[in-house]
Design a protein around this motif. Structure first.
Motif, mmCIF file in Angstrom:
data_model
loop_
_atom_site.group_PDB
_atom_site.id
_atom_site.type_symbol
_atom_site.label_atom_id
_atom_site.label_comp_id
_atom_site.label_asym_id
_atom_site.label_seq_id
_atom_site.Cartn_x
_atom_site.Cartn_y
_atom_site.Cartn_z
ATOM 1 N N PHE A 74 42.235 40.468 40.463
ATOM 2 C CA PHE A 74 41.389 41.381 39.694
ATOM 3 C C PHE A 74 39.944 41.293 40.205
ATOM 4 O O PHE A 74 39.503 40.253 40.687
ATOM 5 N N ASN A 76 36.142 41.820 39.004
ATOM 6 C CA ASN A 76 35.285 41.890 37.809
ATOM 7 C C ASN A 76 33.833 42.016 38.268
ATOM 8 O O ASN A 76 33.184 41.029 38.587
ATOM 9 N N SER A 130 40.910 36.620 38.291
ATOM 10 C CA SER A 130 39.899 37.336 39.082
ATOM 11 C C SER A 130 39.792 36.671 40.449
ATOM 12 O O SER A 130 39.736 35.446 40.548
ATOM 13 N N LEU A 318 36.404 47.905 35.574
ATOM 14 C CA LEU A 318 36.419 47.169 34.308
ATOM 15 C C LEU A 318 35.756 45.809 34.495
ATOM 16 O O LEU A 318 35.913 45.165 35.538
ATOM 17 N N MET A 327 40.477 38.972 32.713
ATOM 18 C CA MET A 327 40.684 40.332 33.227
ATOM 19 C C MET A 327 42.103 40.829 32.977
ATOM 20 O O MET A 327 42.373 42.018 33.141
ATOM 21 N N PRO A 331 42.652 45.739 31.032
ATOM 22 C CA PRO A 331 43.268 47.068 31.132
ATOM 23 C C PRO A 331 43.821 47.547 29.789
ATOM 24 O O PRO A 331 43.752 48.728 29.449
ATOM 25 N N ALA A 358 40.915 47.966 37.082
ATOM 26 C CA ALA A 358 40.669 46.511 37.104
ATOM 27 C C ALA A 358 40.816 45.909 38.500
ATOM 28 O O ALA A 358 40.506 44.728 38.692
#
Ligand SMILES: [Zn+2]
Length: 455
Positions: A74, A76, A130, A318, A327, A331, A358
């Motif tokens: 992910f 971030n 992440s 996101l 994370m 979603p 994301a």
């Protein structure tokens, strides 16, 4: 007549690592879902994906992943790791921490405390899947070093402003050009220090239009243009910001950013709650990103107009901002908050859309989508391995739908960055987690004691 398989290993088919027998949710439109598939890593990149290993291929290490789901890491792009300091408190005070009196402020954090809290934030982000974190706050020099120790990819920035932040929480917006000059110099130094590093990609972070003068915003735009660094900002985050910008500039924050040369594909506007249709059209035409922060905003009773933003074609990413850095659940928050606004379920807001925000959406925001954000041969092996043998993952008629609606951060078993296992069996591999937590707790205690609220 059949052809005999090659007798020996084919030259070049030497893989460092094989993720074997998993379900892959790739985020790649060519083949979004692969069941019972394997993925090979070579030199930090995804080298091969398939179900039948090429004959003769040699494997360095094999992870047997039956019952697991693998996704891209992910991304971030908007977080302030040090503000874990005020978690459990600031969310219930009604406003962003930097505007809130009575709690520790960024201006009070010393470098040692910043280092301890940043490492905590990096571990938290990594353990929740992440692989890229865009972090911007005070002490970006020491916090970047501390976070990089964990193996996480970073897009770090100094928080740039020329308002005197020590006075903002008291409602006093006093501008001082010397503050802006000092922070811009530090941003340039951060870029010089890390430029060319494979995992650290410095960016710029103009805090917000109400805390940056137009002169400073123009200087940030010039540095962005000359260096290629992308620019994070807080955009139409609160009514206070909107009213202050209107009173000072006579325009919306989006219009001010446009006039200062910042409205382009490198801009990442965080929050985007009070955007007019005119603002949204400007953002879409400029190919800018709006970073949607649904958990943070909903917690304070606000919603970004994501259905209007998505319909206009604005790139959406996101982020967790000051909330905890999970994370995996984000979603789901994006889907829920969009549907609350549209009043139902429709084809525009489905699990694949919020999953893309994301992952690829964040990578695109940071200019890293050619390198990460999907499981694609040739991209960096930035991957999350979920343990999908838990009851809430069963059945898997639609693995992506199950991930988005049922997945939890604690389901993350392994995380790979550039093919390196930086989280293995739920623990970071490069740092001692117990030490990280103890040092962060000690730093937070000092800072809360300093504002007269020891615990
Ligand atoms: Zn923020």
């Amino acid at each position: 007549m059949t052809t005999a398989p090659p007798a020996g290993p084919s030259p070049g088919l030497q893989f460092d690592l094989l993720l074997d027998g998993a379900t892959l949710i790739t985020g790649d439109a060519q083949q979004p879902l692969l069941r019972g598939a394997s993925l090979a890593v070579q030199d930090g990149r995804i080298a091969w994906i398939g179900t039948q290993l090429p004959p003769g291929a040699r494997i360095g290490r094999r992870l047997a992943l039956q019952g697991h789901v693998v996704t891209p890491g992910f991304v971030n792009p908007h977080q302030h790791a040090i503000l874990s300091l005020v978690r459990g408190v600031a969310a219930d005070l009604g406003f962003a921490p930097s505007y809130t009196p009575g709690i520790p402020q960024g201006t009070q954090v010393n470098p040692e405390q910043a280092r301890a809290l940043a490492r905590l934030g990096a571990c938290e982000a990594l353990m929740f899947g992440s692989t890229v974190l865009g972090d911007h706050f005070v002490h970006a020099d020491v916090s970047t070093e501390a976070m990089a120790e964990t193996g996480l990819k970073l897009a770090p920035s100094w928080r740039i402003h020329d308002v005197d932040f020590a006075r903002v929480a008291q409602g006093d917006w006093h501008f001082d050009a010397a503050i802006g000059e000092r922070l811009l110099r530090r941003a340039a130094d951060l870029h010089a220090r890390w430029h060319g590093h494979p995992r650290v990609h410095p960016q710029l972070a103009a805090h917000a239009v109400d805390t940056c003068s137009e002169d400073l915003l123009r200087q940030v735009a010039a540095l962005s243009a000359s260096s290629g660094m992308h620019v994070n900002t807080h955009l139409s985050q609160s009514r206070v910001e909107v009213d202050r910008v209107q009173a000072r500039c006579g325009r919306t924050a989006t219009q001010v950013l446009a006039d200062c040369g910042l409205l382009n594909h490198r801009l990442m506007g965080g929050h985007g709650i009070y955007l007019s249709d005119g603002d949204i059209a400007l953002l879409a035409a400029a190919r800018a990103t709006v970073i949607h922060i649904p958990k943070c905003n909903a917690t304070s009773g606000r919603l970004a107009p994501t259905p209007r933003l998505k319909a206009a074609g604005v790139n959406l990413a996101l982020a967790t901002d000051t909330q905890h850095a999970d994370m995996v659940e984000l979603p789901r928050w994006a889907l829920m908050t969009a549907r609350v606004q549209t009043g139902g379920v429709d084809a525009d807001w489905q699990p694949q859309h919020v999953f893309a925000m994301a992952t690829l959406g964040g990578a695109r925001a940071l200019g890293l989508d050619g390198e990460t954000g999907s499981i694609t041969v040739g991209k960096c092996a930035d991957l999350v391995v979920f343990d999908a043998r838990r009851p809430h993952w069963v059945p898997q008629a639609d693995p992506l739908g199950t991930l988005v609606h049922c997945g939890q951060g604690r389901d993350v078993r392994h995380v790979l960055v550039d093919g390196e296992l930086v989280v293995e069996d739920g623990r970071p591999t490069r740092v001692d987690l117990d030490t990280v937590c103890a040092e962060a707790e000690a730093a937070a205690r000092q800072l809360w004691a300093a504002v007269g609220k020891p615990y």
